[in-house]
Write an enzyme that holds these catalytic residues in place. Sequence first.
Site, PDB file in Angstrom:
ATOM      1  N   HIS A 107     -30.284  16.685 -29.389  1.00 38.84           N
ATOM      2  CA  HIS A 107     -29.836  16.324 -28.034  1.00 38.84           C
ATOM      3  C   HIS A 107     -28.842  15.187 -28.104  1.00 38.84           C
ATOM      4  O   HIS A 107     -29.104  14.175 -28.739  1.00 38.84           O
ATOM      5  CB  HIS A 107     -31.023  15.905 -27.162  1.00 38.84           C
ATOM      6  CG  HIS A 107     -32.028  16.995 -26.979  1.00 38.84           C
ATOM      7  ND1 HIS A 107     -32.926  17.349 -27.973  1.00 38.84           N
ATOM      8  CD2 HIS A 107     -32.259  17.838 -25.937  1.00 38.84           C
ATOM      9  CE1 HIS A 107     -33.673  18.360 -27.539  1.00 38.84           C
ATOM     10  NE2 HIS A 107     -33.291  18.667 -26.312  1.00 38.84           N
ATOM     11  N   LYS A 134     -31.327  24.803 -31.597  1.00 40.09           N
ATOM     12  CA  LYS A 134     -31.075  24.357 -30.216  1.00 40.09           C
ATOM     13  C   LYS A 134     -30.159  23.136 -30.221  1.00 40.09           C
ATOM     14  O   LYS A 134     -30.458  22.124 -30.851  1.00 40.09           O
ATOM     15  CB  LYS A 134     -32.376  23.991 -29.484  1.00 40.09           C
ATOM     16  CG  LYS A 134     -32.095  23.462 -28.065  1.00 40.09           C
ATOM     17  CD  LYS A 134     -33.334  22.970 -27.333  1.00 40.09           C
ATOM     18  CE  LYS A 134     -32.927  22.299 -26.024  1.00 40.09           C
ATOM     19  NZ  LYS A 134     -34.045  21.617 -25.354  1.00 40.09           N
ATOM     20  N   LYS A 278      -5.470  22.601  -4.793  1.00 39.79           N
ATOM     21  CA  LYS A 278      -4.618  23.724  -4.376  1.00 39.79           C
ATOM     22  C   LYS A 278      -3.170  23.563  -4.839  1.00 39.79           C
ATOM     23  O   LYS A 278      -2.515  24.545  -5.175  1.00 39.79           O
ATOM     24  CB  LYS A 278      -4.668  23.870  -2.853  1.00 39.79           C
ATOM     25  CG  LYS A 278      -6.045  24.267  -2.379  1.00 39.79           C
ATOM     26  CD  LYS A 278      -6.121  24.400  -0.869  1.00 39.79           C
ATOM     27  CE  LYS A 278      -7.548  24.800  -0.497  1.00 39.79           C
ATOM     28  NZ  LYS A 278      -7.600  25.725   0.594  1.00 39.79           N
ATOM     29  N   ASP A 316      -5.585  31.270   2.727  1.00 41.16           N
ATOM     30  CA  ASP A 316      -6.189  30.368   3.719  1.00 41.16           C
ATOM     31  C   ASP A 316      -5.633  30.611   5.100  1.00 41.16           C
ATOM     32  O   ASP A 316      -6.356  30.730   6.075  1.00 41.16           O
ATOM     33  CB  ASP A 316      -5.858  28.899   3.383  1.00 41.16           C
ATOM     34  CG  ASP A 316      -6.796  28.339   2.339  1.00 41.16           C
ATOM     35  OD1 ASP A 316      -7.790  29.009   2.045  1.00 41.16           O
ATOM     36  OD2 ASP A 316      -6.526  27.251   1.826  1.00 41.16           O
TER      37      ASP A 316
END
Length: 494
Positions: A107, A134, A278, A316
């Site tokens: 981890h 893992k 955007k 839009d």
Amino acid sequence: MLGQIRKAKEVGGDVVEIRLDYLKNFSPRQDLQFLVKQSPLPTLVTYRPTWEGGQYDGDEGKRLDALRLAIELGADYIDVELQVAPEFINSIQGKTSGKVKIIVSSHNYQNTPSAEELGNLVARIQATGADIVKIATTALDITDCARIFQVLTHSQVPTIGIAMAERGLISRILSAKFGSYLTFGSLEAGVASAPGQPTVKDLLDLYNFRQIGPDTKVHGVIGKPIGHSKSPHLYNAAFKSVGFNGIYLPLLVDSVKNFLTTYSSPDFVGYSYTIPHKEDGLRCCDEIDPIAQAIGAISCMIRRPTDGKLMGYNVDYLGAIAAIEEGLRASNGTTNVGSPLAGKLFVVIGAGGAGKALAYGGKEKGARVVVANRTFEKAQELASKVGGEAMTLAELENFHPEDGMILANTTSVGMKPNIDNTPLSKKALSRYSLVFDAIYTPKLTRLLREAQESGAIIVYGTEMFINQAFVQFERFTGLPAPKELIREVLVRNT
């Protein structure tokens, strides 16, 4: 704990992880016997020490004894940390029944190392004799997940790969596409055992996790913040209803360019764009629809299957203008041919991507456009493009050349969590016959509530959202949108 284990089976888990380090008073033999034997699901036993991000800070020998005991009592999986794995695996050699699988885990709560470092880490874990590798890292950027996908794709042994934290969410869901051995889900929101973990319910019902495979096409909404977006609810339900093999994810993106460069494979096929990306999205397109070019912002991007080129569109204004026209027609009781916006004074608050879309759409329908914005320069720049007038928000308070004006708010003022804010005072709202708010969380914003109280017709942001969702669905899938289903899902989720 046993109650939660039973609930895990009810909600659809395949395996349950038992975190012994969360038990206040733990009597190894008695408690393990009880939990492992009573569990209706296969068990993964973990006893995480504080030095690996867990809760246990006692004697290391006792901790490992408890894990050996879990094997003896019939646990299906044991998770042991890389740091102690070699000696632990040595100590159980030849002493276990064949069924237990040892997961050796690493981890990293700081970051996601380079591809090369991750490759070396996998090799070190494999060398311990692990049955399952893992690796959990921390995503500081959504592009970090790509290195986890790389590990999963190239791994020769069963591997669990996860990037933790909000920017790592896609690693937990697309794990099914890239071949991770398993993914983790929490029983309910707010009780995750690691940062960014989705609930089992979201994995199964929202993301249709069981349907995700190597050929699943990836779509999503690119924004920052993105947690509030209802788009995943709509598109995933719609994809499933027509049998389309696609997934739609919330994509918390810091840099659009980096995101698109990193995820350039043909399976990453389509995106919706929201605040504040955007304009950046437009700059990253290979080809741009003329209307999007004029607006200067895109809301939808498709990877063309023939050559992989990124095509930008703005849908839009289609959604918003259609919603406003429907509202006006309903109030006039007319179905006349021309646009009911023609000749009207149309005030747009905001000059960002959505403001541009509405100002441009209004102009196209023959309205006289006024742009109001916090900074006058931005308002002026947009107004000059649509042959309209510009003013500051402060000036808008006393703007009253005529009654019956139309107002559209395209800023995020009043959006969750700041629902007590509004871009325009109630006093000023009496001059408008219709008020539209592009925000859809909450559905009834303070602006709309006060407009309604002042006698105006109100049009919800959900209407703009739904109209453009129909268009985008068809662009993404090439199939007709299941309109009723999309409407129902939106009602359920707003």
